[in-house]
Enzyme design. Structure first.
Site, mmCIF file in Angstrom:
data_model
loop_
_atom_site.group_PDB
_atom_site.id
_atom_site.type_symbol
_atom_site.label_atom_id
_atom_site.label_comp_id
_atom_site.label_asym_id
_atom_site.label_seq_id
_atom_site.Cartn_x
_atom_site.Cartn_y
_atom_site.Cartn_z
ATOM 1 N N HIS A 99 0.851 -1.200 0.000
ATOM 2 C CA HIS A 99 0.000 0.000 0.000
ATOM 3 C C HIS A 99 0.884 1.247 0.000
ATOM 4 O O HIS A 99 1.904 1.289 0.690
ATOM 5 C CB HIS A 99 -0.925 -0.008 1.224
ATOM 6 C CG HIS A 99 -2.038 0.985 1.094
ATOM 7 N ND1 HIS A 99 -1.836 2.340 1.242
ATOM 8 C CD2 HIS A 99 -3.354 0.823 0.797
ATOM 9 C CE1 HIS A 99 -2.995 2.970 1.051
ATOM 10 N NE2 HIS A 99 -3.924 2.067 0.772
ATOM 11 N N GLU A 168 -3.744 1.560 -7.676
ATOM 12 C CA GLU A 168 -4.118 2.710 -6.862
ATOM 13 C C GLU A 168 -3.188 3.892 -7.146
ATOM 14 O O GLU A 168 -2.075 3.960 -6.582
ATOM 15 C CB GLU A 168 -4.008 2.369 -5.369
ATOM 16 C CG GLU A 168 -4.881 1.237 -4.917
ATOM 17 C CD GLU A 168 -5.246 1.381 -3.440
ATOM 18 O OE1 GLU A 168 -6.447 1.467 -3.149
ATOM 19 O OE2 GLU A 168 -4.345 1.437 -2.593
HETATM 20 C C1 PEP Z 1 -6.995 2.918 0.101
HETATM 21 O O1 PEP Z 1 -6.827 3.050 1.309
HETATM 22 O O2 PEP Z 1 -6.434 1.997 -0.497
HETATM 23 C C2 PEP Z 1 -7.875 3.853 -0.600
HETATM 24 C C3 PEP Z 1 -8.131 3.654 -1.856
HETATM 25 O O3 PEP Z 1 -8.367 4.881 0.137
HETATM 26 P P1 PEP Z 1 -9.528 5.915 -0.307
HETATM 27 O O4 PEP Z 1 -10.652 5.109 -0.859
HETATM 28 O O5 PEP Z 1 -9.885 6.623 0.954
HETATM 29 O O6 PEP Z 1 -8.930 6.808 -1.339
#
Ligand code: PEP
Length: 244
Positions: A99, A168
Site C-alpha cells: 500500500h 491505486e
Molecule cells: C486505500 O486506502 O487503499 C484507498 C483507496 O483509500 P480511499 O478510498 O480513501 O482513497
C-alpha cells in the site's frame, strides 16, 4: 462490469474500535439477502480488530483481510510486528501488501517482494497495491513505475493465482479525485497484458457518486475502498450502485 464476480475490499486503515464493529450488522444482513455469486467482500480492519471481526464474519460469506505483515513467516524478535502465520491464525484469508501509505513510510519493492513471498507460504491471498505518484504521472512515467513495481514486487513468484493487483494511483488515494476513465482502462490493460489472467481492482477515492462511472470500466474486477468503506451505509450504497 462483465466479470464473474466483483471484489469490494474495505480498507479501514488506522480507524475503528470494538464499537465500530456493531455497524457491520447492516453489511452482514445486506449480504445475506443478496445473490452470493455477484460479489466478494473482504474486510481489512486494523490488526486490533481482526479477531473480533473474524467472530462476526465466520457465519457469513464476507472474508477477512489484514493490512500488512512482516516479511518473515517465522516467529522472531520483532517488537510490534505480526507475521503472516499469526494473521492466518486469527482468521485472515487476505493481506494488503505494498500500500502506498506503507511505501511512503519506506517500504521498498524488495521488502514488499519478501512480504508477498512469505504471505503466500502462509497460505494468504495477496492484494498487491501498485500505482504512480502525481509527479510520476506528470512526467509520463506511469507505465514505467507500474512495470517496475510489478517486476520487483513479484520477483521469483511463479504461481500468481493467489495474487490480486490493486491499481491505486497515489494521488487519488484520499483526495476525492479519480483518473479519467480512459486512463484507468489503459493502465489496467497494461497490467493485465503483463500478467496474464490476473485480477485487477481499482482503488482511490471510490465513493457513492463516482461508482456510477467506475462500474462502466469493463476490464476491472472490483474496487479497493478506503474512506467510504468505514461507513456501512456508504459501503452498501457503492455495492448496490455497481449492480444497478
Ligand atoms: C486505500 O486506502 O487503499 C484507498 C483507496 O483509500 P480511499 O478510498 O480513501 O482513497
Amino acid at each position: 462490469m462483465t466479470n464473474k464476480y466483483i471484489y469490494f475490499v474495505a480498507n479501514w486503515k488506522m480507524f475503528g474500535n470494538l464499537k465500530t464493529l456493531n455497524s457491520l450488522n447492516k453489511v452482514t444482513s445486506f449480504v445475506k439477502k443478496s445473490k452470493r455469486d455477484k460479489f466478494k467482500i473482504i474486510y481489512c480492519p486494523p490488526a486490533t480488530l481482526l479477531s473480533p471481526l473474524n467472530d462476526i464474519l465466520k457465519k457469513t460469506s464476507i472474508k477477512l483481510g489484514a493490512q500488512n505483515s512482516h516479511e518473515s513467516e517465522n516467529y522472531g524478535a520483532f517488537t510490534g510486528q505480526l507475521n503472516s502465520k499469526m494473521l492466518k491464525a486469527v482468521g485472515a484469508r487476505y493481506v494488503i501488501l505494498g500500500h502506498s501509505e506503507n511505501r511512503q513510510l519506506g517500504e521498498s519493492d524488495n521488502l514488499i517482494n519478501k512480504k508477498i513471498n512469505s504471505s503466500i507460504k502462509s497460505g494468504l491471498k495477496i492484494i498487491f497495491c501498485i500505482g504512480e505518484t502525481l509527479t510520476q504521472k506528470r512526467k509520463k512515467l506511469t507505465k514505467k513505475i507500474l512495470s517496475q513495481q510489478i517486476t520487483q514486487g513479484l520477483k521469483k513468484i511463479k504461481n500468481k493465482k493467489n495474487i490480486i493487483i490493486a491499481y491505486e494511483p497515489v494521488w487519488s488515494i484520499g483526495s476525492g479525485v479519480i483518473p479519467k476513465k480512459n486512463e484507468i482502462v489503459e493502465n489496467v490493460n497494461f497490467i493485465k497484458d503483463k500478467i496474464k489472467g490476473i485480477k485487477v481492482l481499482y482503488g482511490g477515492s471510490v465513493n457513492g457518486k463516482n461508482i456510477n462511472l467506475l462500474k462502466k470500466i469493463n476490464n476491472l474486477d472490483g474496487f479497493l475502498i478506503g474512506g467510504a468503506s468505514q461507513n456501512s451505509n456508504n459501503f452498501i450504497d457503492i455495492i448496490k450502485k455497481t449492480f444497478n
